[in-house]
Motif scaffolding. Structure first.
Motif, short mmCIF file in Angstrom:
data_model
loop_
_atom_site.label_atom_id
_atom_site.label_comp_id
_atom_site.label_asym_id
_atom_site.label_seq_id
_atom_site.Cartn_x
_atom_site.Cartn_y
_atom_site.Cartn_z
N LYS A 164 0.26 5.04 16.91
CA LYS A 164 0.80 3.74 15.73
C LYS A 164 -0.09 2.87 15.09
O LYS A 164 0.16 3.32 13.69
N TYR A 165 -0.77 2.36 15.28
CA TYR A 165 -1.83 1.66 14.92
C TYR A 165 -2.55 2.20 13.48
O TYR A 165 -3.20 1.62 13.24
N LEU A 167 -2.53 4.50 12.27
CA LEU A 167 -1.09 4.96 11.43
C LEU A 167 -1.34 4.28 10.89
O LEU A 167 -1.48 3.80 9.53
N ALA A 168 -1.03 2.54 11.05
CA ALA A 168 -0.81 1.49 10.16
C ALA A 168 -2.23 0.98 9.10
O ALA A 168 -2.04 1.01 8.36
N ARG A 170 -3.91 3.41 8.39
CA ARG A 170 -4.18 4.36 6.96
C ARG A 170 -3.06 3.59 6.42
O ARG A 170 -3.91 4.04 4.80
N ALA A 171 -2.62 3.23 6.68
CA ALA A 171 -1.43 2.48 5.76
C ALA A 171 -2.04 1.57 4.66
O ALA A 171 -2.11 1.58 3.69
N ARG A 174 -4.77 2.16 2.48
CA ARG A 174 -3.50 3.09 0.62
C ARG A 174 -3.25 2.21 0.07
O ARG A 174 -3.85 2.11 -1.50
N ASP A 175 -2.44 1.07 0.92
CA ASP A 175 -1.92 0.15 -0.61
C ASP A 175 -1.10 -0.02 1.10
O ASP A 175 -0.20 -0.28 1.63
N ALA A 179 2.62 -1.36 2.88
CA ALA A 179 2.35 -1.24 3.43
C ALA A 179 3.59 -2.32 4.75
O ALA A 179 3.83 -2.25 5.93
N ILE A 184 4.59 -3.40 8.53
CA ILE A 184 3.31 -3.67 9.16
C ILE A 184 3.07 -4.94 9.50
O ILE A 184 3.29 -5.41 7.66
N PHE B 88 3.18 7.11 1.01
CA PHE B 88 1.85 7.34 0.88
C PHE B 88 1.50 8.50 0.90
O PHE B 88 1.83 9.30 2.02
N PHE B 102 8.44 1.56 11.51
CA PHE B 102 6.76 0.95 12.57
C PHE B 102 7.05 -0.20 13.29
O PHE B 102 7.56 -1.02 14.13
#
Lengths: 291, 236
Positions: A164-165, A167-168, A170-171, A174-175, A179, A184, B88, B102
């Motif tokens: 889960k984190y 993925l966070a 990676r988000a 990116r941006d 995010a 997040i 994304f 999330f």
């Protein structure tokens, strides 16, 4: 001839996994934390010294475990005390970069004041125990390095891909604004990133130390190796960091075996220059695209 | 349910919002219309916590939320679907939806993803595809679906119609009406004044950071001044 090739490739793969650990730490601090961490080598050095200090009481493996806990603290301090105050706001993009350079010098000189300039020997019970494997020689320490570094690399990749984190992370890479809109806690992602990064550097230091010596300046070379790998693999690219690490390790070992051990580092840098000339996005990097 | 009181936001020396006030009631669709740069996006960003106000209040469900970090505001039940969709691109459709959830810890996230796929079947068909490979309209559906994943009480949409083909404009307008049927209040910032006022019950016209006209959407749409400025039609 064949045996030398095979033996040096094996040696190179072991070192390559260590380079991969170093480069993974650098690549996540750059990709997610947006910082080229010039103190990354000092984190490596601290990992080796912490292991040295703790190994006296807890043995080598216990020493590594203790060092990893301390390295998590070091990563936390790096983020909270140095990087966080420079994030967002009016600070320039260069500020965190220069700040890590300052941290590097401070930690190096602090280590020099505490430990002195002479090299320390970190002994590992596995260091001089040779194993024969299909006619090839490696020490138990090499095997330990390969297992621990390989497993760490695998777990980190799986975490970033599936957790889960992860993925966070990676988000945020990116941006970060979007995010934040996903709920997040960006601050927490930064802490996680630098804690992981410091632990990876420290682990690399702890694993390699018994093959060499430990002094306050070993971080310089570690940073250079890590940066070379990051350039080989592509900045901020996780598979690239692993692949680049292995390529650099093997290239150096072959250079040492077939040319001269004195040219080992030169081979690595020559490779880096070639990549910069012909594939500046890195071996696994994507060609620059306009977003 | 959302009450904005005399909100002021500065970007350096530029005043982006000037004592702006508005309300969104439970279950309502409210349109925020006005030219590019009028302050619509700034308003949404301030409500969702991306921008800190210099003065004023944002009250949501009886609680002051201005100045809280974005992840805290999302937890209160406000989802912000930003301008330009901001999916994304190098994550899959499914991963984008997971990110929308999330903040949640319950076990119904997977069921909610399936529900989003029933609203937007195209997202289900493409769930393993990278979001960057979707068309603009599909990305907008993903952005709205991702916003829904946090189970919001209020959804703020920033320019959801921008750059869409006409057929997609109708489609997204219908989705906004559907949000209302799901019991979600909507604050819709949109330059396409025609469609925005047709979908909404009430509207506010924003110019240089202030509300210059407010009222029932149909009254605003009939207002000669609004028609001339934003609907491209001469006063009737």
């Amino acid at each position: 001839m064949f045996w030398l090739l095979a033996q040096q490739t094996l040696n190179g793969l072991v070192m390559g996994l260590v380079y991969a650990l170093l480069a993974l730490g650098l690549t996540i601090s750059f990709g997610i934390g947006r910082v080229i961490n010039f103190a990354h080598g000092e984190l490596y050095m601290l990992g080796a010294f912490f292991t040295y200090l703790a190994a006296g009481r807890m043995g080598y493996l216990g020493g590594i475990a203790a060092a990893l806990v301390l390295m998590a603290g070091a990563g936390l301090l790096l983020d909270r005390l140095v990087l966080r105050p420079l994030r967002g706001g009016r600070a320039s993009l260069w500020a965190p970069f220069l700040a890590t350079l300052a941290v590097s010098l401070i930690v190096q000189n602090a280590a020099l004041a505490v430990f002195g300039p002479d090299p320390y020997l970190l002994s590992s019970p596995y260091a001089y125990q040779p194993l024969m494997l299909a006619g090839l020689m490696l020490t138990k320490q090499d095997l330990l390095i390969a297992l621990v570094a390989g497993l760490t690399t695998f777990l980190l990749t799986a975490f970033i891909k599936r957790g889960k984190y992860g993925l966070a992370m990676r988000a945020v890479a990116r941006d970060r604004q979007t995010a934040a809109l996903m709920g997040i806690n960006i601050d927490r992602v930064y802490i996680l990133t630098f804690v992981l990064s410091a632990m990876l550097a420290g682990l690399a230091g702890a694993l390699v130390a018994p093959k060499a010596t430990v002094d306050p300046f070993i971080g310089r070379m570690a940073l250079l190796k890590g940066l070379s790998v990051v350039i080989l693999g592509g900045l901020g690219n996780i598979p690239g960091a692993i692949f680049g690490g292995l390529v650099l390790g093997v290239a150096e070992a072959l250079g040492a075996g077939f040319v001269s051990a004195a040219y080992k580092d030169a081979v690595g840098y020559a490779l880096m220059i070639l990549v910069l000339l012909f594939r500046p996005e890195g071996l696994l990097g994507q060609r620059m695209r306009r977003a | 349910m959302l009450e904005i009181k005399t909100l002021t936001v500065n970007y350096g020396r530029v005043r982006a919002l000037d004592r702006l006030s508005l309300t969104v009631e439970q279950g309502e669709i409210v349109a925020l219309v006005g030219a590019n740069g009028a302050g619509k996006s700034t308003l949404l960003k301030t409500v969702s916590g991306l921008v800190r106000p210099a003065a004023g209040e944002v009250v949501f469900a009886g609680r002051r939320v201005e100045g809280l970090p974005p992840h805290e505001i999302l937890k209160q039940g406000i989802a912000h679907v930003p301008e330009g969709r901001r999916v994304f691109p190098d994550l899959t459709v499914r991963e984008n939806l997971l990110l929308g959830a999330f903040s949640r810890r319950d076990k119904e996230v997977t069921a909610d993803i399936e529900r989003i796929y029933t609203y937007f079947p195209v997202l289900g068909e493409r769930q393993a595809q990278l979001a960057g490979t979707l068309s603009g309209g599909e990305q907008q559906m993903l952005a709205i679906g991702r916003g829904l994943m946090s189970r919001p009480k209020l959804m703020m949409l920033d320019e959801p119609l921008l750059g869409l083909a006409p057929v997609m404009v109708d489609r997204v307008a219908e989705i906004v009406r559907q949000l209302q049927r799901l019991g979600i209040s909507v604050l819709l910032a949109e330059q396409n004044t025609n469609v925005a006022l047709a979908v909404a019950q009430r509207g506010y016209v924003v110019e240089t950071g202030r509300v210059t006209a407010a009222g029932n959407a149909s009254d605003l749409a009939a207002d000669p001044a609004v028609r001339e400025a934003y609907l491209g039609a001469p006063p009737a």
